[in-house]
Structures are given as C-alpha cells and as structure tokens.
Design an enzyme around this catalytic site. Structure first.
Site, short mmCIF file in Angstrom:
data_model
loop_
_atom_site.label_atom_id
_atom_site.label_comp_id
_atom_site.label_asym_id
_atom_site.label_seq_id
_atom_site.Cartn_x
_atom_site.Cartn_y
_atom_site.Cartn_z
CE LYS A 1 -3.72 -2.37 -0.35
NZ LYS A 1 -4.28 -3.30 0.56
C1 LIG Z 1 -5.40 -4.37 0.80
C2 LIG Z 1 -6.88 -4.23 0.83
C3 LIG Z 1 -7.63 -4.56 1.96
C4 LIG Z 1 -7.06 -5.31 3.13
O1 LIG Z 1 -6.04 -4.66 3.78
P1 LIG Z 1 -5.22 -5.47 4.89
O2 LIG Z 1 -4.50 -4.39 5.64
O3 LIG Z 1 -4.29 -6.39 4.15
O4 LIG Z 1 -6.19 -6.21 5.73
C5 LIG Z 1 -8.98 -4.27 1.98
N1 LIG Z 1 -9.58 -3.72 0.92
C6 LIG Z 1 -8.90 -3.41 -0.20
C7 LIG Z 1 -9.62 -2.75 -1.33
C8 LIG Z 1 -7.54 -3.67 -0.29
O5 LIG Z 1 -6.87 -3.39 -1.42
#
Ligand SMILES: *Cc1c(COP(=O)(O)O)cnc(C)c1O
Length: 407
Positions: A207
C-alpha cells in the site's frame, strides 16, 4: 522427477536466451519503501523492551490524527481487514442485515460482513473510475440494508457526495474502505475526514505506506471509537486496562465483551511513524510517475486511468496505475501480462471481481450477467509497476517494453 526439473530448467533457459532477462533485474509491480530510518526505529523499539502495543503505537495514532487535521479519532489495528470488521461490529451489524459492497475489490471488503453473520450484497461499478455505481447501490437497497462499504478504487475517491446523500435518504451507515486512498483528497478534504461513519486505511506491504501489516480506523464519533477500542483488545475495559492511571491494582482488569485480538504492535508502529513522516514525499513521487505514464503511454492502444478533478481540489493517491487494453491492442490482457513477465516486468490485476470467486458466487448465487461493467473491465485491466522506489529509468523500461509490444 529429475526429467521434470530438467525440462523446467530448459524452458527457463530458452526464455532467458530469447529475451536476455537478468533475473536480478526483474522489476516488481510493487515494493515497500523502507530505509535506515525505519530500520533504526525498529531496532530502537526492540532494544526498548516494549514490543507490543505501547508508546510507539500511541505516538503513531496521534501522528496519524494530526495528519488528518486533528478532528478525528484514530484507532490502530493489525490489518485493514480487522479494522473493517471492528467498524461494522461497532455499528451493530449482525445476522439478517445486508451490507452493500462493490464486486471489483479485494475479498476482505466482503468477508468482514460475513464475519458478523450479515450478508454482503454485491453491486457493479461505474465504467469511468471503476468505483461502485451509485445507481447500482440505490437499486440494491432493501429493508434489510444497514450499510454501504465503498472502496476508493486505485486511490481515487468515490462520488461521496452522491453516496452520502443516498445513505442519508435511505438511513444507511457508510464505512469507507480506504485501503487505496492514503492520502486522497475529495473536493479539498482528505479521505478520513469526510462525512461517513468510519474510514479504514491499510498499511499492508504494497500500500502507499506500510507497517508490514497494519491498518487505521478513523471516526469522528466518540461512541463508535470507544466500542472499536474495546473490541480491538479482547473486550478488556479501558479503565482497568490503563495501568498508569488506574487506582485498582495493576493485575486487575474486567472483560466486558467477547472482543478480538486486533491491536497493532510497537514494532509495526515504529515503522508507521517513519513512513508517515515521508507520506507527502511518497505521494509526490507516485504523482510524478503516474504523470510520466500518462504522457508516455498516450497513443498506445490502452485506456489510461482517470485523473483526479484538481479543479475541485480532488487528488489521486495512485496506489495503483490501472490501464485497460483497447480492443485494437492485437493481443489479450493475459498475453500482455505474460509477455511483460518474460521481459522482466511484473504486473498484477486488481481485481478478479468477487462475483467470480467461488465462495461469493456460490453462497450469494451470483452470475456474471449481473455485473456487466465489472466483467467488461476485468477482461482488460492490468496494474503497471508503480512504487516510490521505482526510478525514472525503471519506468522508461516499462514504457519501452509496452511500446515494443503494442505500438
Ligand atoms: C489491501 C486491501 C484490503 C485489506 O487490507 P489489509 O490491511 O491487508 O487487511 C482491503 N480492501 C482493499 C480494497 C484492499 O486493497
């Protein structure tokens, strides 16, 4: 077995000879941006003797709150998935309830609804931004609908004015899945400070900033924040838990709810504090790379991602740079992914729509014909490499390879 290995090796050797790819030069689709500051902070945390939730986590929550302007409550969690679960739990979502989610998202967005025994109701996206379609949401509302979970796809905000107006009209709660949207501005305001009930950010490794694994729940509502904090750590009441101010003996605590184990560690928060200090620089780098792609890829048979409307103060976080192959590209998306990979360039697809995934297709009786826009997009989308550590020269290699393959 030995033969099998040999033929694998032969295939790899042929591919390498054909394209002269140095495996060390493989350009991944995403990479975290970690340097000495994070490493030193983690070492300091380890040396401090306090590795679970403690002073660094408190600091990280305060810094995040300050970044968002100080008017919200920030509750750190060990993933965005955990944060979304806590958000819906705090709103009292449970069996018999329906929560509307887009089909073009990661499975986490839907699975948290199921954690609570409620039913995810999948809706199609709109063709330009690939965010959930407000008309589709409107059409999906039933007397059982309690909430909508919009995803700011790739880092560009949904039409939140229209969604919030609809939510008010139909009495629905709104929880923003902002896993892609840090930092994203919507009409001048940062996502996280809009008028939804709760917003959840992700600090997963790929991210826009990372803590390894982690997330942040943001809300203006003090009652919701209290419930989320309680359920984040086993339902142990805060008053008794806070040993520093409590007059009761340090061993005593009360469990007032059957909570979860979703707290963020100080090791992770130490990384987060450093990442947050660089987030504006990170964003500028992503913006720079996205603009370069835009200029360099114009003219190829690719539909480029929509830009933010800067006239009204909106911005794009550029978590992802998603192109769509035009029908005249001369090859399919899968073939392009394969050819890029053979030339040492990583890409990904965001996302395989959830209505195609066995668990959701079967349990919610979904069919492709219900999601014509997501279906059409899915066939053609791929996410190009985009991350802050990528150099302009790295990007030039991606651009040149796309030209070679598509021009
Ligand atoms: C990455 C992601 C998540 C989950 O995030 P985590 O921190 O890995 O639990 C949820 N929704 C979307 C759209 C994502 O891309």
């Amino acid at each position: 077995m030995a033969e099998h290995h040999e033929s694998d090796a032969a295939t790899v050797a042929t591919a390498a000879a054909a394209h002269v790819v140095d495996p060390a030069a493989f350009l991944p689709f995403a990479l975290p941006d970690i340097d000495e500051a994070e490493i030193e902070a983690v070492v300091a945390c380890l040396r401090s003797g306090w590795v679970t939730t403690g002073p660094a986590t408190r600091q990280f929550e305060q810094d995040f709150k300050a970044y968002l302007g100080g008017e919200v409550e920030t509750i750190s969690v060990n993933s965005a998935t955990a944060g979304l679960h806590l958000a819906l739990e705090s709103l009292g979502i449970g069996p018999g309830d329906e929560v509307i989610v887009p089909t073009l998202t990661f499975t986490a967005t839907a699975e948290v609804v199921r954690y609570l025994g409620a039913k995810p109701v999948f809706v199609d996206v709109e063709p330009e931004h690939m965010n959930l379609s407000i008309e589709a949401v409107e059409a999906a509302v039933t007397p059982r609908t309690r909430a909508v979970l919009p995803v700011h796809y790739a880092g560009l905000a949904c039409d939140m004015d229209a969604l919030l107006a609809l939510a008010r009209r139909r009495g629905l709660r709104v929880v923003e899945d902002a896993a892609h949207a840090f930092p994203t501005r919507y009409k001048g305001r940062l996502v996280g400070t809009l008028d939804s009930d709760i917003t959840v950010f992700s600090f997963y490794a790929n991210k826009t900033m990372t803590t390894g694994e982690g997330g942040m729940v943001v809300t203006r509502d003090a009652e919701l924040a209290r419930r989320i904090r309680l359920m984040r750590l086993h339902g142990i009441s805060q008053d008794a838990f806070n040993r520093y101010v409590s007059r009761t003996p340090a061993w005593y605590y009360e469990v007032v709810a059957a909570g979860f184990k979703y707290n963020l560690t100080d090791i992770a928060s130490s990384i987060g504090i450093q990442q947050l200090r660089k987030i504006d620089r990170f964003w500028q780098r992503r913006e720079h790379l996205a603009r370069r792609y835009h200029e360099a890829l114009a003219g190829l048979p690719l539909q480029l991602p929509p830009l933010a409307d800067t006239e009204n103060g909106s911005t794009h976080a550029w978590h992802l740079y998603v192109v769509r192959m035009a029908p005249e590209a001369g090859m399919g998306r899968d073939e392009l992914i394969l050819k890029l990979s053979q030339r040492g360039i990583g890409t990904s697809v965001h996302f395989i729509p959830l209505h195609r995934q066995p668990v959701w297709r079967n349990s919610c009786e979904l069919s492709a014909s219900q999601f014509p826009v997501a279906e059409a997009c899915y066939e053609r989308i791929l996410s190009l490499p985009l991350y802050t550590k990528m150099s302009d020269a790295d990007q030039d290699r991606v651009i040149a390879t796309l030209r070679e393959l598509l021009a």
